[in-house]
Enzyme design. Structure first.
Site, PDB file in Angstrom:
ATOM      1  N   GLU A   1       0.847  -1.203   0.000  1.00 50.72           N
ATOM      2  CA  GLU A   1       0.000   0.000   0.000  1.00 50.72           C
ATOM      3  C   GLU A   1       0.872   1.238   0.000  1.00 50.72           C
ATOM      4  O   GLU A   1       1.927   1.278   0.635  1.00 50.72           O
ATOM      5  CB  GLU A   1      -0.907  -0.023   1.239  1.00 50.72           C
ATOM      6  CG  GLU A   1      -1.969   1.053   1.269  1.00 50.72           C
ATOM      7  CD  GLU A   1      -2.970   0.815   2.397  1.00 50.72           C
ATOM      8  OE1 GLU A   1      -3.434  -0.346   2.544  1.00 50.72           O
ATOM      9  OE2 GLU A   1      -3.262   1.759   3.141  1.00 50.72           O
TER      10      GLU A   1
ATOM     11  N   ASP B   1       0.153   5.346   0.605  1.00 54.48           N
ATOM     12  CA  ASP B   1      -0.939   6.169   1.145  1.00 54.48           C
ATOM     13  C   ASP B   1      -0.688   7.660   1.110  1.00 54.48           C
ATOM     14  O   ASP B   1       0.361   8.139   1.542  1.00 54.48           O
ATOM     15  CB  ASP B   1      -1.150   5.853   2.639  1.00 54.48           C
ATOM     16  CG  ASP B   1      -1.768   4.507   2.909  1.00 54.48           C
ATOM     17  OD1 ASP B   1      -2.323   3.925   1.975  1.00 54.48           O
ATOM     18  OD2 ASP B   1      -1.690   4.051   4.059  1.00 54.48           O
TER      19      ASP B   1
ATOM     20  N   GLU C   1      -3.165  10.381   3.077  1.00 55.42           N
ATOM     21  CA  GLU C   1      -4.378  10.590   3.871  1.00 55.42           C
ATOM     22  C   GLU C   1      -4.383  12.036   4.347  1.00 55.42           C
ATOM     23  O   GLU C   1      -3.362  12.545   4.824  1.00 55.42           O
ATOM     24  CB  GLU C   1      -4.438   9.647   5.077  1.00 55.42           C
ATOM     25  CG  GLU C   1      -4.721   8.203   4.712  1.00 55.42           C
ATOM     26  CD  GLU C   1      -4.958   7.334   5.933  1.00 55.42           C
ATOM     27  OE1 GLU C   1      -6.020   6.705   6.010  1.00 55.42           O
ATOM     28  OE2 GLU C   1      -4.080   7.298   6.812  1.00 55.42           O
TER      29      GLU C   1
ATOM     30  N   HIS D   1      -0.881  12.948   5.732  1.00 53.81           N
ATOM     31  CA  HIS D   1      -0.299  11.751   6.346  1.00 53.81           C
ATOM     32  C   HIS D   1       0.087  10.794   5.221  1.00 53.81           C
ATOM     33  O   HIS D   1      -0.721  10.507   4.341  1.00 53.81           O
ATOM     34  CB  HIS D   1      -1.365  11.124   7.258  1.00 53.81           C
ATOM     35  CG  HIS D   1      -1.000   9.837   7.898  1.00 53.81           C
ATOM     36  ND1 HIS D   1      -0.598   9.737   9.207  1.00 53.81           N
ATOM     37  CD2 HIS D   1      -1.006   8.567   7.431  1.00 53.81           C
ATOM     38  CE1 HIS D   1      -0.367   8.477   9.515  1.00 53.81           C
ATOM     39  NE2 HIS D   1      -0.614   7.747   8.447  1.00 53.81           N
TER      40      HIS D   1
ATOM     41  N   GLU E   1       5.186   6.093   8.808  1.00 51.52           N
ATOM     42  CA  GLU E   1       4.424   7.321   8.649  1.00 51.52           C
ATOM     43  C   GLU E   1       5.323   8.555   8.598  1.00 51.52           C
ATOM     44  O   GLU E   1       6.250   8.696   9.377  1.00 51.52           O
ATOM     45  CB  GLU E   1       3.423   7.499   9.803  1.00 51.52           C
ATOM     46  CG  GLU E   1       2.394   6.400   9.920  1.00 51.52           C
ATOM     47  CD  GLU E   1       2.837   5.240  10.811  1.00 51.52           C
ATOM     48  OE1 GLU E   1       4.050   5.140  11.123  1.00 51.52           O
ATOM     49  OE2 GLU E   1       1.976   4.431  11.190  1.00 51.52           O
TER      50      GLU E   1
ATOM     51  N   ASP F   1     -12.396   9.501  16.192  1.00 50.17           N
ATOM     52  CA  ASP F   1     -11.772   8.884  17.364  1.00 50.17           C
ATOM     53  C   ASP F   1     -10.258   9.080  17.374  1.00 50.17           C
ATOM     54  O   ASP F   1      -9.609   8.859  18.394  1.00 50.17           O
ATOM     55  CB  ASP F   1     -12.117   7.387  17.433  1.00 50.17           C
ATOM     56  CG  ASP F   1     -11.728   6.626  16.178  1.00 50.17           C
ATOM     57  OD1 ASP F   1     -11.680   7.235  15.094  1.00 50.17           O
ATOM     58  OD2 ASP F   1     -11.479   5.407  16.282  1.00 50.17           O
ATOM     59  N   TRP F   2      -9.666   9.522  16.223  1.00 52.36           N
ATOM     60  CA  TRP F   2      -8.205   9.707  16.182  1.00 52.36           C
ATOM     61  C   TRP F   2      -7.720  10.806  15.245  1.00 52.36           C
ATOM     62  O   TRP F   2      -6.613  11.316  15.393  1.00 52.36           O
ATOM     63  CB  TRP F   2      -7.501   8.396  15.786  1.00 52.36           C
ATOM     64  CG  TRP F   2      -7.805   7.950  14.372  1.00 52.36           C
ATOM     65  CD1 TRP F   2      -8.820   7.138  13.981  1.00 52.36           C
ATOM     66  CD2 TRP F   2      -7.088   8.295  13.183  1.00 52.36           C
ATOM     67  NE1 TRP F   2      -8.797   6.958  12.620  1.00 52.36           N
ATOM     68  CE2 TRP F   2      -7.748   7.644  12.100  1.00 52.36           C
ATOM     69  CE3 TRP F   2      -5.961   9.064  12.909  1.00 52.36           C
ATOM     70  CZ2 TRP F   2      -7.305   7.770  10.777  1.00 52.36           C
ATOM     71  CZ3 TRP F   2      -5.529   9.183  11.590  1.00 52.36           C
ATOM     72  CH2 TRP F   2      -6.201   8.536  10.546  1.00 52.36           C
TER      73      TRP F   2
ATOM     74  N   GLY G   1      -5.622  13.725  17.838  1.00 56.63           N
ATOM     75  CA  GLY G   1      -5.688  12.444  18.528  1.00 56.63           C
ATOM     76  C   GLY G   1      -7.075  12.063  18.988  1.00 56.63           C
ATOM     77  O   GLY G   1      -7.231  11.222  19.885  1.00 56.63           O
TER      78      GLY G   1
ATOM     79  N   ARG H   1       9.331   4.847  19.780  1.00 50.29           N
ATOM     80  CA  ARG H   1       8.409   3.898  19.149  1.00 50.29           C
ATOM     81  C   ARG H   1       9.128   2.601  18.752  1.00 50.29           C
ATOM     82  O   ARG H   1       8.483   1.578  18.562  1.00 50.29           O
ATOM     83  CB  ARG H   1       7.795   4.570  17.921  1.00 50.29           C
ATOM     84  CG  ARG H   1       6.712   3.777  17.256  1.00 50.29           C
ATOM     85  CD  ARG H   1       6.110   4.616  16.149  1.00 50.29           C
ATOM     86  NE  ARG H   1       5.289   3.834  15.285  1.00 50.29           N
ATOM     87  CZ  ARG H   1       4.844   4.257  14.107  1.00 50.29           C
ATOM     88  NH1 ARG H   1       5.169   5.457  13.683  1.00 50.29           N
ATOM     89  NH2 ARG H   1       4.097   3.489  13.356  1.00 50.29           N
TER      90      ARG H   1
END
Length: 290
Positions: free
Chosen positions: A101, A103, A105, A118, A130, A194-195, A199, A278
């Site tokens: 994929e 992306d 966004e 994004h 990301e 929700d995000w 956030g 992360r």
């Protein structure tokens, strides 16, 4: 001027206009509205596609063709005003549990706040790559061109011809790269409050619905995958029938590299390669490559 010469001067621009019109892409030929119960529409004689979102549902479309490498361009005009909670996704994707994929966004925001662009790259079902950007213009005021160049050596994300991200083929360092699975083009407009905005702190204001994004001037200079075979002669060289095969081996020249650095210095707001927390076991190997 003779009457015949006068008629010829009138005919030439008319013939050129007819040729240009006949070569224009038509969304009816290239895409199917796949969900949304009428909220996705192809209008203006096939020249424009719109997706809408209300409290009941969003909407989406996909390309009729699958592609294995190509240069894909689409002009988008994003949801104006208070778009908090909405996401406009525009991406290439294969199917299956080990999908690939690529992306774009667009994360909506409160009126006056910038959209967040994004980006992500998945290979063999794994993403976590990301990068996020602000844009240097208002993407709701007019159409802008969002492009994906995907060839065996690299993926380049561009906005109005300015590269914002490059993901190189680094399989020799153990980094999977999308190169074997044909992908369709997808787009959807949906609620992700929700995000999506701060956030999830800022929710969708349904009094502003319906939210609408618009698309035009799609172009795919690409290898079409059909019945297990590519329209390009081989994975090594594109077909001579391709309208412009330069993309198949294209890389960024010094001017493009400078533009990329300008964007990343001034407009990048998140880069997974800078997020050591992360990745406690160490950053992904591509992060350590120049």
């Amino acid at each position: 001027m003779s009457s015949s010469a006068f008629k010829f001067t009138l005919l030439v621009p008319l013939m050129v206009a007819c040729l240009m019109a006949s070569s224009a892409r038509n969304f009816h030929n290239d895409f199917d509205i796949t969900w949304g119960d009428g909220r996705g529409k192809i209008v203006n004689n096939g020249e424009v596609l719109t997706l809408s979102l209300d409290k009941a549902s969003g909407s989406g479309f996909q390309s009729k063709n699958e592609y294995l490498f190509g240069k894909i361009d689409m002009q988008l005009k994003l949801v104006p005003g208070n778009s908090a909670g909405t996401v406009t996704a525009y991406y290439l994707s294969s199917k299956g549990s080990t999908w690939d994929e690529i992306d774009f966004e667009f994360l909506g925001n409160l009126s006056g706040d910038p959209y967040i662009l994004h980006t992500n790259v998945f290979s063999q079902g794994k993403g976590n790559r990301e990068q996020q950007f602000y844009l240097w213009f208002d993407p709701t005021a007019d159409f802008h061109t969002y492009s994906i160049l995907w060839n065996p050596q690299r993926i380049i994300f561009s906005v109005d011809g300015t590269p914002i991200r490059e993901f190189k083929n680094m399989e020799s360092f153990g980094v999977p790269f999308p190169k074997n699975q044909p992908m369709r083009i997808y787009s959807s407009l949906w609620n992700a409050d929700d995000w999506a905005t701060r956030g999830g702190l800022v929710k969708t204001d349904w009094t502003q619905a319906p939210f609408t994004a618009s698309y035009r001037n799609f172009n795919a200079d690409a290898c079409v995958w059909s019945n297990g075979a590519s329209s390009c002669k081989s994975n090594a060289s594109p077909s001579s029938a391709s309208t412009n095969s330069a993309w198949f081996s294209q890389e960024m020249d010094s001017a493009k590299q400078q533009r990329l650095k300008w964007v990343q210095k001034n407009y990048m707001i998140y880069n997974y390669c800078n997020d050591a927390k992360r990745f406690p076991q160490g950053l992904p190997p591509e992060c350590n490559m120049s």
